[in-house]
Design a protein around this motif. Structure first.
Motif, mmCIF file in Angstrom:
data_model
loop_
_atom_site.group_PDB
_atom_site.id
_atom_site.type_symbol
_atom_site.label_atom_id
_atom_site.label_comp_id
_atom_site.label_asym_id
_atom_site.label_seq_id
_atom_site.Cartn_x
_atom_site.Cartn_y
_atom_site.Cartn_z
ATOM 1 N N GLY A 1 -24.474 61.471 68.557
ATOM 2 C CA GLY A 1 -23.739 60.919 67.420
ATOM 3 C C GLY A 1 -24.371 61.243 66.074
ATOM 4 N N GLY A 2 -25.509 61.958 66.094
ATOM 5 C CA GLY A 2 -26.185 62.304 64.845
ATOM 6 C C GLY A 2 -25.603 63.563 64.230
ATOM 7 N N ASP A 3 -25.834 63.742 62.957
ATOM 8 C CA ASP A 3 -25.369 64.922 62.235
ATOM 9 C C ASP A 3 -26.550 65.836 61.926
ATOM 10 O OD1 ASP A 3 -22.673 64.132 62.055
ATOM 11 O OD2 ASP A 3 -23.120 62.843 60.334
ATOM 12 N N LEU A 4 -26.348 67.140 62.106
ATOM 13 C CA LEU A 4 -27.406 68.113 61.838
ATOM 14 C C LEU A 4 -27.917 68.028 60.408
ATOM 15 C CD1 LEU A 4 -26.128 71.327 63.635
ATOM 16 C CD2 LEU A 4 -27.976 69.828 64.348
ATOM 17 N N GLU A 5 -27.004 67.821 59.465
ATOM 18 C CA GLU A 5 -27.410 67.845 58.063
ATOM 19 C C GLU A 5 -28.382 66.719 57.699
ATOM 20 O OE1 GLU A 5 -24.368 66.542 55.100
ATOM 21 O OE2 GLU A 5 -23.075 66.404 56.869
ATOM 22 N N TYR A 6 -28.405 65.641 58.489
ATOM 23 C CA TYR A 6 -29.285 64.514 58.182
ATOM 24 C C TYR A 6 -30.585 64.539 58.982
ATOM 25 C CZ TYR A 6 -25.081 62.782 55.950
ATOM 26 O OH TYR A 6 -23.970 62.661 55.160
ATOM 27 N N ALA A 7 -30.725 65.475 59.906
ATOM 28 C CA ALA A 7 -31.935 65.554 60.728
ATOM 29 C C ALA A 7 -33.060 66.231 59.956
ATOM 30 C CB ALA A 7 -31.640 66.324 62.012
ATOM 31 N N ASP A 8 -34.274 65.768 60.160
ATOM 32 C CA ASP A 8 -35.420 66.401 59.500
ATOM 33 C C ASP A 8 -35.784 67.699 60.230
ATOM 34 O OD1 ASP A 8 -37.999 65.759 61.354
ATOM 35 O OD2 ASP A 8 -36.525 64.143 61.465
ATOM 36 N N GLU A 9 -36.633 68.488 59.589
ATOM 37 C CA GLU A 9 -36.983 69.807 60.107
ATOM 38 C C GLU A 9 -37.686 69.742 61.465
ATOM 39 O OE1 GLU A 9 -37.959 68.732 57.037
ATOM 40 O OE2 GLU A 9 -36.507 69.822 55.805
ATOM 41 N N VAL A 10 -38.574 68.751 61.633
ATOM 42 C CA VAL A 10 -39.319 68.639 62.896
ATOM 43 C C VAL A 10 -38.369 68.312 64.041
ATOM 44 C CG1 VAL A 10 -41.128 67.363 64.110
ATOM 45 C CG2 VAL A 10 -41.440 67.976 61.704
ATOM 46 N N THR A 11 -37.444 67.398 63.799
ATOM 47 C CA THR A 11 -36.483 67.025 64.839
ATOM 48 C C THR A 11 -35.609 68.215 65.208
ATOM 49 O OG1 THR A 11 -36.450 64.743 64.059
ATOM 50 C CG2 THR A 11 -34.605 65.441 65.426
ATOM 51 N N LEU A 12 -35.147 68.956 64.214
ATOM 52 C CA LEU A 12 -34.332 70.144 64.494
ATOM 53 C C LEU A 12 -35.128 71.208 65.247
ATOM 54 C CD1 LEU A 12 -32.249 70.602 61.224
ATOM 55 C CD2 LEU A 12 -31.375 70.166 63.521
ATOM 56 N N ALA A 13 -36.386 71.399 64.867
ATOM 57 C CA ALA A 13 -37.225 72.379 65.561
ATOM 58 C C ALA A 13 -37.414 71.974 67.024
ATOM 59 C CB ALA A 13 -38.578 72.504 64.867
ATOM 60 N N ARG A 14 -37.641 70.685 67.274
ATOM 61 C CA ARG A 14 -37.799 70.201 68.645
ATOM 62 C C ARG A 14 -36.503 70.353 69.435
ATOM 63 N NH1 ARG A 14 -42.461 67.006 69.203
ATOM 64 N NH2 ARG A 14 -44.022 68.353 68.259
ATOM 65 N N ALA A 15 -35.384 70.122 68.787
ATOM 66 C CA ALA A 15 -34.095 70.275 69.456
ATOM 67 C C ALA A 15 -33.878 71.732 69.879
ATOM 68 C CB ALA A 15 -32.961 69.799 68.546
ATOM 69 N N LEU A 16 -34.269 72.657 69.018
ATOM 70 C CA LEU A 16 -34.141 74.077 69.357
ATOM 71 C C LEU A 16 -35.092 74.466 70.489
ATOM 72 C CD1 LEU A 16 -33.769 75.637 65.804
ATOM 73 C CD2 LEU A 16 -32.067 75.708 67.636
ATOM 74 N N GLU A 17 -36.322 73.956 70.436
ATOM 75 C CA GLU A 17 -37.301 74.258 71.485
ATOM 76 C C GLU A 17 -36.843 73.725 72.830
ATOM 77 O OE1 GLU A 17 -41.016 72.541 70.343
ATOM 78 O OE2 GLU A 17 -41.159 73.765 68.530
ATOM 79 N N GLY A 18 -36.208 72.558 72.828
ATOM 80 C CA GLY A 18 -35.824 71.910 74.086
ATOM 81 C C GLY A 18 -34.426 72.284 74.565
#
Length: 198
Positions: free
Chosen positions: A177-194
């Motif tokens: 339910g989260g939006d990409l535009e509001y995610a911080d860089e670390v969270t986005l990097a972890r999402a890509l890694e996982g």
């Protein structure tokens, strides 16, 4: 104006609780004053009861009223997979998912040199002994995704891998339910890694 001694003492005791400041302690104290004698006694009895009847499991160190706890003594739970968490509340959160069928190990914190918490202050030696004495094949490190949790995860991996067990880390990423535009860089990097195949 100073409060009468019993009220001042109650406010002082309530303000020692985590996240309870002086104003919240005052509100709670005045709420307790408005309770009926039976309601106040029931609250006091619940506090005394939890202190007298609750303890820590001698196997996994979660909170329990029986030893070993219900999870450790459940024969349908797998001894082959251990999930390591920082706090007993994390066990409850993971159990709500109804996905994990292994057993737990509670560290009671995370390595934090700035706070004076090293490996010896946590239940790490007990974890190593447990892994060595059981048929554990995998240890899932589910420490919190902050600096202390990451340091603890790295420390545990270095300690446990030589024992011949698989050490994994829970994935971190975007909440449902989260939006990409509001995610911080670390969270986005972890999402890509996982990421995984669909």
């Amino acid at each position: 104006m100073d409060y009468p001694e019993p009220v001042a003492r109650l406010i002082d005791e309530l303000s020692k609780m985590p996240t309870v400041g002086p104003k919240t302690a005052q509100r709670l104290a005045f709420h307790i004053l408005r309770l009926s004698p039976e309601e106040a006694r029931a609250l006091a009895d619940a506090i005394v009861n939890v202190k007298e009847k609750m303890g820590y499991c001698s196997v996994c160190f979660t909170i329990t009223d029986v030893d070993p706890c219900a999870t450790c003594s459940n024969p349908t739970r797998s001894d082959r997979v251990l999930c390591v968490v920082e706090d007993p509340r994390d066990v409850i959160a993971l159990e709500r998912t109804r996905e994990f069928r292994g057993k737990y190990h509670v560290l009671h914190g995370a390595i934090s040199p700035l706070d004076g918490i090293g490996p010896d202050e946590l239940k790490i030696s007990e974890l190593v002994a447990r892994v060595q004495s059981t048929a554990t094949e995998e240890v899932i490190v589910a420490t919190n995704p902050r600096v202390e949790g990451e340091a603890t995860a790295i420390y545990l991996a270095r300690l446990l891998k030589p024992l011949g067990v698989r050490v994994t880390r829970i994935a971190h990423g975007l909440p449902v339910g989260g939006d990409l535009e509001y995610a911080d860089e670390v969270t986005l990097a972890r999402a890509l890694e996982g990421r995984r195949d669909l």
